[in-house]
Design an enzyme around this catalytic site. Structure first.
Site, PDB file in Angstrom:
ATOM      1  N   ALA A  32       0.833  -1.206   0.000  1.00 56.33           N
ATOM      2  CA  ALA A  32       0.000   0.000   0.000  1.00 56.33           C
ATOM      3  C   ALA A  32       0.869   1.258   0.000  1.00 56.33           C
ATOM      4  CB  ALA A  32      -0.918   0.004   1.214  1.00 56.33           C
ATOM      5  N   GLU A  33       1.997   1.172   0.720  1.00 56.69           N
ATOM      6  CA  GLU A  33       2.886   2.324   0.782  1.00 56.69           C
ATOM      7  C   GLU A  33       3.555   2.531  -0.588  1.00 56.69           C
ATOM      8  OE1 GLU A  33       3.293   4.649   2.722  1.00 56.69           O
ATOM      9  OE2 GLU A  33       5.288   5.498   2.367  1.00 56.69           O
ATOM     10  N   ILE A  55      26.387 -20.839 -27.721  1.00 54.20           N
ATOM     11  CA  ILE A  55      27.425 -21.721 -27.188  1.00 54.20           C
ATOM     12  C   ILE A  55      27.245 -23.144 -27.694  1.00 54.20           C
ATOM     13  CG2 ILE A  55      28.560 -20.824 -25.140  1.00 54.20           C
ATOM     14  CD1 ILE A  55      26.182 -21.351 -23.515  1.00 54.20           C
ATOM     15  N   GLU A  62      27.207 -22.319 -14.209  1.00 50.75           N
ATOM     16  CA  GLU A  62      25.917 -21.630 -14.079  1.00 50.75           C
ATOM     17  C   GLU A  62      24.796 -22.515 -14.575  1.00 50.75           C
ATOM     18  OE1 GLU A  62      26.311 -18.248 -16.601  1.00 50.75           O
ATOM     19  OE2 GLU A  62      28.084 -17.549 -15.514  1.00 50.75           O
ATOM     20  N   LYS A  89      21.688 -23.205 -17.171  1.00 52.87           N
ATOM     21  CA  LYS A  89      21.292 -22.797 -18.516  1.00 52.87           C
ATOM     22  C   LYS A  89      19.796 -22.529 -18.483  1.00 52.87           C
ATOM     23  CE  LYS A  89      21.927 -23.735 -23.377  1.00 52.87           C
ATOM     24  NZ  LYS A  89      20.581 -23.377 -23.817  1.00 52.87           N
ATOM     25  N   ASP A 138      16.086 -21.467 -19.494  1.00 57.31           N
ATOM     26  CA  ASP A 138      15.341 -21.822 -20.705  1.00 57.31           C
ATOM     27  C   ASP A 138      14.335 -20.718 -21.013  1.00 57.31           C
ATOM     28  OD1 ASP A 138      14.703 -23.328 -22.829  1.00 57.31           O
ATOM     29  OD2 ASP A 138      13.551 -24.834 -21.735  1.00 57.31           O
ATOM     30  N   ARG A 172      18.362 -11.438 -29.437  1.00 58.51           N
ATOM     31  CA  ARG A 172      19.606 -11.838 -30.060  1.00 58.51           C
ATOM     32  C   ARG A 172      19.522 -11.794 -31.586  1.00 58.51           C
ATOM     33  NH1 ARG A 172      22.238 -17.653 -29.241  1.00 58.51           N
ATOM     34  NH2 ARG A 172      21.814 -17.996 -31.413  1.00 58.51           N
ATOM     35  N   GLU A 191      18.912 -13.867 -19.674  1.00 61.91           N
ATOM     36  CA  GLU A 191      17.758 -14.611 -20.183  1.00 61.91           C
ATOM     37  C   GLU A 191      16.464 -14.111 -19.537  1.00 61.91           C
ATOM     38  OE1 GLU A 191      18.866 -16.908 -22.319  1.00 61.91           O
ATOM     39  OE2 GLU A 191      17.328 -18.458 -22.530  1.00 61.91           O
ATOM     40  N   TYR A 206      17.423 -13.208 -15.570  1.00 65.03           N
ATOM     41  CA  TYR A 206      18.697 -13.452 -14.901  1.00 65.03           C
ATOM     42  C   TYR A 206      19.832 -13.015 -15.819  1.00 65.03           C
ATOM     43  CZ  TYR A 206      17.256 -16.177 -10.816  1.00 65.03           C
ATOM     44  OH  TYR A 206      16.743 -16.570  -9.616  1.00 65.03           O
ATOM     45  N   LYS A 245      23.804 -30.226 -21.485  1.00 63.82           N
ATOM     46  CA  LYS A 245      22.339 -30.334 -21.361  1.00 63.82           C
ATOM     47  C   LYS A 245      21.902 -31.491 -20.486  1.00 63.82           C
ATOM     48  CE  LYS A 245      20.503 -27.881 -25.196  1.00 63.82           C
ATOM     49  NZ  LYS A 245      19.263 -27.762 -25.918  1.00 63.82           N
ATOM     50  N   CYS A 288     -19.907 -48.791 -23.230  1.00 62.62           N
ATOM     51  CA  CYS A 288     -18.665 -49.132 -22.549  1.00 62.62           C
ATOM     52  C   CYS A 288     -17.843 -50.094 -23.412  1.00 62.62           C
ATOM     53  CB  CYS A 288     -18.989 -49.773 -21.197  1.00 62.62           C
ATOM     54  SG  CYS A 288     -17.554 -50.490 -20.392  1.00 62.62           S
ATOM     55  N   CYS A 334     -17.906 -53.708 -21.525  1.00 62.56           N
ATOM     56  CA  CYS A 334     -19.081 -54.557 -21.324  1.00 62.56           C
ATOM     57  C   CYS A 334     -20.259 -54.199 -22.212  1.00 62.56           C
ATOM     58  CB  CYS A 334     -19.520 -54.530 -19.859  1.00 62.56           C
ATOM     59  SG  CYS A 334     -20.304 -52.975 -19.388  1.00 62.56           S
ATOM     60  N   CYS A 389     -19.626 -45.749 -17.164  1.00 61.91           N
ATOM     61  CA  CYS A 389     -20.311 -46.937 -17.667  1.00 61.91           C
ATOM     62  C   CYS A 389     -21.430 -47.258 -16.674  1.00 61.91           C
ATOM     63  CB  CYS A 389     -19.309 -48.085 -17.725  1.00 61.91           C
ATOM     64  SG  CYS A 389     -20.055 -49.719 -17.777  1.00 61.91           S
ATOM     65  N   CYS A 447     -20.042 -55.112 -15.407  1.00 61.95           N
ATOM     66  CA  CYS A 447     -18.919 -54.746 -16.270  1.00 61.95           C
ATOM     67  C   CYS A 447     -17.631 -55.369 -15.724  1.00 61.95           C
ATOM     68  CB  CYS A 447     -18.791 -53.225 -16.328  1.00 61.95           C
ATOM     69  SG  CYS A 447     -17.352 -52.655 -17.243  1.00 61.95           S
TER      70      CYS A 447
HETATM   71  S1  IVH Z   1      26.424 -17.569 -22.142  1.00 61.31           S
HETATM   72  C1  IVH Z   1      29.192 -16.349 -25.439  1.00 61.31           C
HETATM   73  N1  IVH Z   1      25.103 -18.388 -20.035  1.00 61.31           N
HETATM   74  O1  IVH Z   1      21.801 -20.360 -24.063  1.00 61.31           O
HETATM   75  C2  IVH Z   1      28.310 -17.054 -24.486  1.00 61.31           C
HETATM   76  N2  IVH Z   1      23.993 -18.482 -22.122  1.00 61.31           N
HETATM   77  O2  IVH Z   1      23.585 -20.579 -27.034  1.00 61.31           O
HETATM   78  C3  IVH Z   1      26.922 -16.566 -24.574  1.00 61.31           C
HETATM   79  N3  IVH Z   1      21.684 -19.312 -21.993  1.00 61.31           N
HETATM   80  O3  IVH Z   1      20.376 -18.519 -26.217  1.00 61.31           O
HETATM   81  C4  IVH Z   1      25.924 -17.278 -23.805  1.00 61.31           C
HETATM   82  N4  IVH Z   1      21.647 -19.612 -19.798  1.00 61.31           N
HETATM   83  O4  IVH Z   1      20.461 -17.212 -24.045  1.00 61.31           O
HETATM   84  C5  IVH Z   1      25.060 -18.212 -21.357  1.00 61.31           C
HETATM   85  N5  IVH Z   1      24.079 -19.040 -18.050  1.00 61.31           N
HETATM   86  C6  IVH Z   1      24.032 -18.860 -19.376  1.00 61.31           C
HETATM   87  C7  IVH Z   1      22.876 -19.154 -20.135  1.00 61.31           C
HETATM   88  C8  IVH Z   1      22.905 -18.962 -21.518  1.00 61.31           C
HETATM   89  C9  IVH Z   1      20.943 -19.709 -20.929  1.00 61.31           C
HETATM   90  C10 IVH Z   1      21.189 -19.330 -23.379  1.00 61.31           C
HETATM   91  C11 IVH Z   1      21.505 -18.112 -24.161  1.00 61.31           C
HETATM   92  C12 IVH Z   1      21.610 -18.586 -25.574  1.00 61.31           C
HETATM   93  C13 IVH Z   1      21.964 -20.026 -25.407  1.00 61.31           C
HETATM   94  C14 IVH Z   1      23.419 -20.227 -25.746  1.00 61.31           C
END
Ligand code: IVH
Length: 687
Positions: A34-35, A83, A119, A121, A123, A142, A179, A229, A320, A418, A421, A436, A442
């Site tokens: 509210a603030e 990558i 890190e 990856k 999605d 991109r 991402e 992120y 992956k 059914c 049966c 049924c 049945c």
């Molecule tokens: S680094 C030069 N770090 O994965 C390196 N990419 O082909 C550039 N992605 O679509 C990417 N998490 O958006 C990096 N921790 C992460 C990532 C990440 C997801 C995605 C990125 C790109 C694909 C890499």
């Protein structure tokens, strides 16, 4: 415009951006909503009165903006690369990467291990955020890596992205890369809202994120709950670059950028494998989807030494996980008939490897779910299997639908009778299920009814499983539970996979089951809506079977927690001559239980008391203790709270005992419990 309005607007912007950061990035707000709203409205009013005060970092600019004709192209000053992906699920992916890095760096075997930043990856959709003098001026996708699309309006609506960096003297230019994603809870909430309002739900969080960012109307993007992120940088001018990638992320975090805490700095390939395995185990408890992990050489100097090969850096690799979602085809939609006769539609799928197993069936639950998904035979669908959850069809890829379009799938149309049966099927008003009408005629319902009758918490006939029930029913040896008590060794020995010995075992188990309790017997009958607890309440109230069989709805509703629906179900069940006959045959076959005079409304000795069981008791199993407490009118709960009256603790009691001590809940051992139960035990109550 007075000097003080400008000053006030600046202060409000600063405060709002700060609270926004506390709320969306740190998840730790300092002020009530509210603030925040009050400050926001004050800024809005000031800006309305003095439009020249609207600044690029004003939180009021997160919403609104006009729909675009199209997205303007943005040339990336530093190309956005992709990558290389290691699809090896096993450790080999990590070792191959490390070996390549060491070879390129001409490291010898006895040189120290390479340091890596690990890190997640994420999605979602990659974006580049351009900050000039600390203010967000442009956001771009991109695209092909050289040229992306200007999606600034939409990205501004993402609350956790700072509109201004948190720095006293921000760099002239800093591009932050990361991402955009949609968290699972936000995805579920958004879809629930969409369904309630008749809108189209999103297929998965990834499509949700990507689709929202590429919306021409920023008002639509603003309604989608997105997050971000950061995982790297693009152009940086006037910024003091640290020595390592992990320090870059630390600095971005200080500037107010959301950076995931799920990262690690490790030495050598074993460290990579450990990170991969650790995240793999915890993947399903993360609040967002990931499709793997990313390893990066931590030293920026080594990164530039390694350089690139065909648009991919040599210093990074994505490792992956097996996918949790896959595309496949619905070859047919069939139905299964359950114990209550419900026809459950099942999608027969072209087998697909997803979430670590091959999936060839997925339940579609009921007609409502088929309608919601609009899934048809021949459709390409997305199947999801995360963790140990049963596989589900999460969406249909409509533009892959075969032509001419197959008809909408209607269970009633396809299965007017059914499939097991041949009885008619119908959907009762207000019910999702189509059933049924064959009842125990049945075979499918009969099999399920038998399995329920024999189950552990019902009559408990050990060894009477699905395969055996299938054979007994299919060969016509058993039609009703009463037939079980007429089986002999000779009949059983002819069954497949049934040697004389297991036949004898089964007969012994059937014999043992003759002595039971009234509550178990009532539960075993499989009356609709009569679960274990209701069965116990009924047994306690009526004391004997005849009283229950003769009761009308009014009498039944005297029993605690029995309402009109349950009462009607019971009356209908015993009104059915077939059911009365089975009950009589069971009694004649020797099934027996202790009975007592009707107890009416009189509460048990433990009525109104809540117990929690923990640890192993010396003289009874946990189920026995539960049965006895409930028979005396008490309730057994799963966790300790202030409402708990007693905690019964046995050997190796854990956190529940601890909690009871903290809350000052009375703690009993087995003997003390038996003491409480004694008045009941001496009476004639034996459930
Ligand atoms: S680094 C030069 N770090 O994965 C390196 N990419 O082909 C550039 N992605 O679509 C990417 N998490 O958006 C990096 N921790 C992460 C990532 C990440 C997801 C995605 C990125 C790109 C694909 C890499």
């Amino acid at each position: 415009m007075s000097e003080s309005s400008a000053e006030r607007a600046r202060l409000l912007r600063e405060q709002l951006n700060h609270h926004n950061y506390r709320y969306y990035v740190l998840d730790n707000p300092e002020i009530p909503d509210a603030e925040y709203d009050r400050l926001y409205r004050e800024l809005e009013a000031l800006e309305a009165a003095h439009p020249e005060l609207v600044a690029a970092d004003s939180p009021t600019r997160r919403v609104g903006g006009r729909p675009l004709e199209g997205f303007a192209p943005v040339a990336h000053r530093v190309p956005m690369l992709s990558i290389r992906t290691e699809t090896d699920i096993e450790a080999a992916g990590a070792f191959n990467f490390d070996a390549r890095v060491r070879r390129e760096l001409r490291l010898k075997d006895d040189d120290p291990p390479v340091e890596y930043a690990c890190e997640l990856k994420f999605d979602g959709l990659a974006v580049n955020l351009r900050y000039e003098l600390g203010v967000l001026v442009q956001a771009a996708t991109r695209g092909d890596g050289e040229t992306g699309e200007d999606v600034t309006q939409n990205v501004r609506t993402i609350r956790c992205i700072p509109l201004r960096l948190n720095a006293d003297s921000p760099p002239p230019v800093l591009e932050v890369r990361g991402e955009v994603y949609m968290s699972r809870p936000n995805f579920e909430r958004y879809n629930a809202q969409q369904r309630d309002s008749g809108g189209t739900p999103l297929v998965n969080p990834r499509n949700g994120a990507a689709g929202s960012i590429r919306q021409l109307d920023p008002a639509i993007a603003a309604r989608r709950p997105l997050s971000f992120y950061a995982y790297g940088i693009g152009e940086a001018a006037g910024w003091k670059m640290p020595a390592t990638h992990s320090q870059v992320l630390d600095m971005l975090r200080e500037l107010g950028m959301p950076v995931s805490g799920e990262r690690a700095v490790v030495q050598g390939p074993q460290g990579l494998v450990q990170f991969h395995d650790d995240i793999g185990r915890r993947r399903d408890s993360l609040p967002f989807d990931i499709d793997g992990v990313v390893y990066k050489v931590n030293s920026l100097e080594l990164q530039s030494k390694l350089g690139f090969v065909s648009r991919e850096p040599r210093w990074a690799v994505a490792h992956k996980f097996p996918p949790e979602e896959e595309l496949t085809v619905v070859e047919a939609i069939e139905v299964q008939v359950g114990r209550t006769g419900a026809l459950t539609p099942v999608a027969r799928l072209k087998p697909v490897f997803v979430g670590g197993v091959t999936v060839s069936n997925a339940t579609l639950h009921n007609q409502d779910e088929i309608d919601r998904l609009d899934v048809r035979e021949g459709d390409s669908v997305i199947v999801r299997r995360a963790g140990d959850v049963i596989p589900e069809v999460v969406g249909v890829v409509k533009d892959r639908r075969p032509q001419p379009e197959p008809a909408r799938f209607q269970i009633l149309q396809r299965f007017p009778v059914c499939p097991v049966c041949g009885s008619h099927v119908m959907r009762q008003l207000g019910e999702a299920a189509i059933r049924c009408t064959g009842g125990l005629y049945c075979p499918a319902q009969r099999k399920q009814a038998l399995l329920h009758f024999a189950s552990r918490r019902a009559i408990d006939i050990e060894g009477l499983g699905e395969k055996l029930v299938d054979q007994l029913v299919d060969q016509g040896l058993v039609r009703t539970p009463a037939d079980l008590y007429k089986l002999g060794v000779a009949k059983l020995a002819n069954l497949e996979r049934m040697a004389q010995k297991s036949a004898a075992n089964l007969l012994a188990a059937i014999e043992k089951s003759r002595h039971t309790t009234l509550a178990r017997f009532i539960f075993a009958l499989g009356i609709r809506n009569v679960g274990e607890t209701t069965a116990k309440d009924l047994a306690r109230h009526f004391g004997g079977l005849d009283g229950l069989m003769q009761a009308d709805e009014e009498a039944l509703m005297q029993v605690p927690d029995v309402g009109p629906v349950v009462a009607q179900g019971i009356v209908q069940f015993f009104a059915e001559p077939h059911n009365r006959e089975v009950v009589e045959q069971l009694r004649a076959g020797g099934l027996s239980w202790p009975e007592h005079a009707p107890q009416g409304k009189q509460p048990g000795a433990l009525a109104g008391k809540t117990f929690v069981l923990t640890g192993t008791l010396p003289g009874m199993t946990r189920d026995e203790a539960k049965d006895r407490i409930e028979a005396a009118g008490g309730k057994v709960a799963g966790s300790v709270s202030k409402k708990t009256d007693y905690v019964v603790a046995g050997a190796e009691a854990g956190s529940k005992l601890h909690k009871a001590q903290q809350l000052g809940v009375a703690i009993l051992d087995e003997e003390a419990l038996l003491g409480l139960l004694r008045p009941e035990a001496q009476g004639k109550l034996d459930f």
